[in-house]
Each structure stands twice: as C-alpha cells, then as structure tokens.
Design a protein around this motif. Structure first.
Motif, PDB file in Angstrom:
ATOM      1  N   ILE A 167     103.830 107.698  64.321  1.00 34.60           N
ATOM      2  CA  ILE A 167     105.050 106.319  64.801  1.00 34.60           C
ATOM      3  C   ILE A 167     104.788 106.806  65.761  1.00 34.60           C
ATOM      4  CG2 ILE A 167     107.477 106.466  64.217  1.00 34.60           C
ATOM      5  CD1 ILE A 167     106.916 108.355  61.500  1.00 34.60           C
ATOM      6  N   VAL A 168     104.847 107.648  66.576  1.00 32.07           N
ATOM      7  CA  VAL A 168     104.590 106.814  68.158  1.00 32.07           C
ATOM      8  C   VAL A 168     103.547 106.110  68.031  1.00 32.07           C
ATOM      9  CG1 VAL A 168     104.746 107.937  70.038  1.00 32.07           C
ATOM     10  CG2 VAL A 168     105.682 109.013  68.723  1.00 32.07           C
ATOM     11  N   LEU A 169     102.860 106.581  67.929  1.00 36.06           N
ATOM     12  CA  LEU A 169     101.243 105.782  67.927  1.00 36.06           C
ATOM     13  C   LEU A 169     101.069 104.563  67.363  1.00 36.06           C
ATOM     14  CD1 LEU A 169      98.229 107.878  67.630  1.00 36.06           C
ATOM     15  CD2 LEU A 169      98.309 107.315  69.725  1.00 36.06           C
ATOM     16  N   ARG A 170     101.772 103.752  66.556  1.00 36.11           N
ATOM     17  CA  ARG A 170     102.072 102.690  65.461  1.00 36.11           C
ATOM     18  C   ARG A 170     102.793 102.259  66.230  1.00 36.11           C
ATOM     19  NH1 ARG A 170     106.057 102.966  61.144  1.00 36.11           N
ATOM     20  NH2 ARG A 170     107.380 102.584  62.960  1.00 36.11           N
ATOM     21  N   LEU A 178      91.315 103.722  62.538  1.00 38.69           N
ATOM     22  CA  LEU A 178      91.460 102.636  62.941  1.00 38.69           C
ATOM     23  C   LEU A 178      91.723 102.788  64.704  1.00 38.69           C
ATOM     24  CD1 LEU A 178      95.113 102.909  61.174  1.00 38.69           C
ATOM     25  CD2 LEU A 178      93.532 101.170  61.797  1.00 38.69           C
ATOM     26  N   GLY A 179      90.550 104.100  64.923  1.00 32.29           N
ATOM     27  CA  GLY A 179      90.371 104.375  66.654  1.00 32.29           C
ATOM     28  C   GLY A 179      89.377 103.763  66.557  1.00 32.29           C
ATOM     29  N   GLY A 180      88.579 103.332  65.919  1.00 27.36           N
ATOM     30  CA  GLY A 180      87.427 102.358  66.455  1.00 27.36           C
ATOM     31  C   GLY A 180      87.830 100.786  66.418  1.00 27.36           C
ATOM     32  N   TYR A 181      88.752  99.846  65.673  1.00 22.86           N
ATOM     33  CA  TYR A 181      90.042  98.751  65.682  1.00 22.86           C
ATOM     34  C   TYR A 181      90.575  98.928  67.157  1.00 22.86           C
ATOM     35  CZ  TYR A 181      92.263  95.340  64.246  1.00 22.86           C
ATOM     36  OH  TYR A 181      92.668  94.131  64.257  1.00 22.86           O
ATOM     37  N   TYR A 182      91.085  99.842  67.395  1.00 22.14           N
ATOM     38  CA  TYR A 182      91.954 100.225  68.882  1.00 22.14           C
ATOM     39  C   TYR A 182      91.371  99.987  70.124  1.00 22.14           C
ATOM     40  CZ  TYR A 182      96.016  98.294  65.370  1.00 22.14           C
ATOM     41  OH  TYR A 182      96.560  97.922  64.867  1.00 22.14           O
ATOM     42  N   ASN A 183      89.816 100.425  69.796  1.00 25.02           N
ATOM     43  CA  ASN A 183      88.810 101.857  70.897  1.00 25.02           C
ATOM     44  C   ASN A 183      89.574 102.991  70.952  1.00 25.02           C
ATOM     45  OD1 ASN A 183      86.939  99.642  70.891  1.00 25.02           O
ATOM     46  ND2 ASN A 183      88.824  98.360  71.869  1.00 25.02           N
ATOM     47  N   LEU A 184      90.236 103.628  69.946  1.00 23.61           N
ATOM     48  CA  LEU A 184      91.057 105.045  71.162  1.00 23.61           C
ATOM     49  C   LEU A 184      90.308 106.257  71.241  1.00 23.61           C
ATOM     50  CD1 LEU A 184      93.579 104.573  68.405  1.00 23.61           C
ATOM     51  CD2 LEU A 184      93.680 103.643  70.753  1.00 23.61           C
ATOM     52  N   PHE A 185      88.482 105.999  70.859  1.00 23.88           N
ATOM     53  CA  PHE A 185      88.026 106.774  71.151  1.00 23.88           C
ATOM     54  C   PHE A 185      87.483 106.694  72.642  1.00 23.88           C
ATOM     55  CE2 PHE A 185      86.756 105.739  66.191  1.00 23.88           C
ATOM     56  CZ  PHE A 185      87.426 106.916  66.195  1.00 23.88           C
ATOM     57  N   PRO A 238      91.038 110.503  79.280  1.00 21.85           N
ATOM     58  CA  PRO A 238      92.197 110.274  78.689  1.00 21.85           C
ATOM     59  C   PRO A 238      92.709 110.512  80.041  1.00 21.85           C
ATOM     60  CG  PRO A 238      91.637 112.287  78.878  1.00 21.85           C
ATOM     61  CD  PRO A 238      90.257 112.099  78.506  1.00 21.85           C
ATOM     62  N   ASN A 239      93.843 109.239  80.385  1.00 20.95           N
ATOM     63  CA  ASN A 239      94.554 109.058  81.603  1.00 20.95           C
ATOM     64  C   ASN A 239      95.937 109.145  81.980  1.00 20.95           C
ATOM     65  OD1 ASN A 239      95.587 107.167  79.745  1.00 20.95           O
ATOM     66  ND2 ASN A 239      94.642 105.014  80.511  1.00 20.95           N
ATOM     67  N   SER A 240      96.297 110.429  81.408  1.00 20.89           N
ATOM     68  CA  SER A 240      97.595 110.513  81.318  1.00 20.89           C
ATOM     69  C   SER A 240      98.732 109.377  80.847  1.00 20.89           C
ATOM     70  CB  SER A 240      98.304 111.413  82.559  1.00 20.89           C
ATOM     71  OG  SER A 240      97.076 112.240  83.027  1.00 20.89           O
ATOM     72  N   THR A 241      98.577 108.738  79.632  1.00 16.76           N
ATOM     73  CA  THR A 241      99.163 107.560  79.870  1.00 16.76           C
ATOM     74  C   THR A 241     100.163 108.152  78.435  1.00 16.76           C
ATOM     75  OG1 THR A 241      97.512 106.069  78.629  1.00 16.76           O
ATOM     76  CG2 THR A 241      98.805 105.314  80.557  1.00 16.76           C
ATOM     77  N   GLU A 242     100.862 107.213  77.871  1.00 13.93           N
ATOM     78  CA  GLU A 242     102.187 107.788  76.614  1.00 13.93           C
ATOM     79  C   GLU A 242     100.994 108.075  75.895  1.00 13.93           C
ATOM     80  OE1 GLU A 242     106.043 106.423  74.480  1.00 13.93           O
ATOM     81  OE2 GLU A 242     105.251 105.218  75.417  1.00 13.93           O
ATOM     82  N   ILE A 243     100.199 106.208  75.591  1.00 12.66           N
ATOM     83  CA  ILE A 243      99.425 106.257  74.394  1.00 12.66           C
ATOM     84  C   ILE A 243      98.291 107.817  74.448  1.00 12.66           C
ATOM     85  CG2 ILE A 243      97.852 104.928  75.383  1.00 12.66           C
ATOM     86  CD1 ILE A 243      97.335 103.710  72.719  1.00 12.66           C
ATOM     87  N   SER A 244      96.963 107.981  75.363  1.00 12.09           N
ATOM     88  CA  SER A 244      96.678 108.661  75.828  1.00 12.09           C
ATOM     89  C   SER A 244      97.142 110.487  75.808  1.00 12.09           C
ATOM     90  CB  SER A 244      96.222 108.933  77.201  1.00 12.09           C
ATOM     91  OG  SER A 244      95.669 109.880  77.436  1.00 12.09           O
ATOM     92  N   ASP A 245      98.634 110.351  76.021  1.00  8.07           N
ATOM     93  CA  ASP A 245      99.276 111.945  75.494  1.00  8.07           C
ATOM     94  C   ASP A 245      99.084 112.284  73.969  1.00  8.07           C
ATOM     95  OD1 ASP A 245      98.873 112.476  78.140  1.00  8.07           O
ATOM     96  OD2 ASP A 245     100.789 112.085  78.736  1.00  8.07           O
ATOM     97  N   ALA A 246      99.906 110.583  73.966  1.00 12.05           N
ATOM     98  CA  ALA A 246     100.695 110.974  71.987  1.00 12.05           C
ATOM     99  C   ALA A 246      98.804 110.929  71.152  1.00 12.05           C
ATOM    100  CB  ALA A 246     100.831 109.624  71.676  1.00 12.05           C
ATOM    101  N   LEU A 247      97.463 110.341  71.519  1.00 12.97           N
ATOM    102  CA  LEU A 247      96.536 110.747  71.021  1.00 12.97           C
ATOM    103  C   LEU A 247      96.040 112.098  70.633  1.00 12.97           C
ATOM    104  CD1 LEU A 247      94.589 108.953  68.732  1.00 12.97           C
ATOM    105  CD2 LEU A 247      93.511 108.569  71.769  1.00 12.97           C
TER     106      LEU A 247
END
Length: 127
Positions: free
Chosen positions: A121-124, A43-50, A56-65
C-alpha cells in the motif's frame, strides 16, 4: 489456517480438520506466493524498481521497497518450511520440533502477510 488453528482449541477437532483442509489450503498458499513473486517482478520491471533496489538512495520509496523485499524473502522461506513440514507429516504424528516449526512458521506467515500488504500500500501510494 493459522486463524483456524487458534480458534479450534479442541485437539481432536484439529486432528479431524487439518488433514482434509490443510492440503487444499497449502496449494492455495503456494499459488498465492507464486502470484506475489511474479507480480513483484513484473511491477518491479515496469516501474524500474530493480535499479532502485540495487542502488538504494534513502528515499521513502527506496526504504519501503527494501523492507518489502526483506519481508517477502522471509515469507518465502517460512512458506517453504511450513509447506514441507505440513506435507511430510500430513495425517501423521509430528515430533515436538516439527510441531513447533509448523506452528511458528504458520504464525510468522500470517503476520508477515499483513506487513507485506502494508508496504504494498505504501509503494502504491508513492508510485
């Protein structure tokens, strides 16, 4: 297993149950951890989360990840420690240190799983 250990107060009952149920549960635990890690990488590869994880950019998704990766890392270490102690001492008398590490890692694994699910759940919801 943590919940079983908490609910079985009788030491004799614990000594009768753990050697039989523990190894089965241990392999299930190991398989679940491997599935968690594989799905995380896929999923990290699929959503380009790596890229987001590395920069990190201090967004909600970055912090949760970041929080989830830290928790999964601690969970992995705790599982390895618990797995090694459990199989090394299965059916044998544990030292106080082994007992403390085994029970402590079991409790840590239980609670970390709850937090890992929370951040999943937060990331989803964000994605």
């Amino acid at each position: 297993m943590f919940v079983l250990g908490v609910t079985l107060r009788d030491k004799k009952a614990q000594q009768e149950v753990y050697p039989h149920v523990g190894p089965i549960f241990g392999w299930f635990e190991l398989f679940a951890l491997i599935a968690l890690l594989i799905s995380g990488f896929v999923l990290g590869g699929y959503y380009n989360l790596f890229e987001l994880l590395l920069h990190p950019n201090s967004t909600e998704i970055s912090d949760a990840l970041q929080k989830k990766v830290i928790l999964v890392s601690i969970l992995t270490i705790a599982t390895i420690v618990h797995f090694i102690i459990a199989y090394k001492t299965n059916g044998k008398e544990r030292t106080k240190f082994e007992n403390m590490l085994s029970r402590g890692s079991s409790m840590l694994i239980f609670f970390l799983n709850l937090f890992v699910m929370h951040y999943a759940i937060v990331l989803r919801d964000i994605l």
